[in-house]
Write an enzyme that holds these catalytic residues in place. Structure first.
Site, short mmCIF file in Angstrom:
data_model
loop_
_atom_site.label_atom_id
_atom_site.label_comp_id
_atom_site.label_asym_id
_atom_site.label_seq_id
_atom_site.Cartn_x
_atom_site.Cartn_y
_atom_site.Cartn_z
N GLY A 46 81.45 1.47 -78.86
CA GLY A 46 80.80 0.33 -78.21
C GLY A 46 80.99 0.39 -76.71
O GLY A 46 80.71 1.39 -76.08
N ASP A 47 81.53 -0.69 -76.15
CA ASP A 47 81.77 -0.73 -74.71
C ASP A 47 83.24 -0.49 -74.37
O ASP A 47 83.70 -0.82 -73.29
CB ASP A 47 81.31 -2.07 -74.13
CG ASP A 47 82.07 -3.26 -74.71
OD1 ASP A 47 82.83 -3.08 -75.68
OD2 ASP A 47 81.89 -4.38 -74.21
#
Length: 97
Positions: free
Chosen positions: A16-17
């Protein structure tokens, strides 16, 4: 991130981030200083988007050190907890655990 870290450090995407930077042989104090350099650099950068406007963002960072014979899973879990603590404090900060 590369401009704020050492050649011996390794940065990778966890998912993800979420990104992880492994900084072997560094104290928590020096890791915190590096995290702050990354945070400040990130917040001062801006990106142009399609319509010509600029956008910027902030990040929250979690700092932990490897404990003895700790497993990789435990290490990453603690780092994740530190990062979420930074998010709970309003982001744009570094948290050492």
């Amino acid at each position: 991130m590369r401009s704020c870290t050492r050649e011996s450090d390794t940065a990778c995407r966890l998912g993800g981030d979420e990104l992880v930077i492994f900084m072997p042989g560094i104290s928590k104090v020096k890791a915190f200083r590096a995290a702050e350099r990354i945070r400040v650099h990130f917040e001062t950068e801006s990106m142009r988007i399609i319509d010509g406007q600029s956008i910027s963002a902030t990040i929250g960072l979690g700092i932990v050190d490897l404990q003895g014979n700790e497993s990789a899973e435990s290490f990453i879990e603690r780092a994740d907890s530190a990062m979420y603590a930074a998010k709970q404090r309003g982001k744009n900060c570094s948290v050492v655990m």
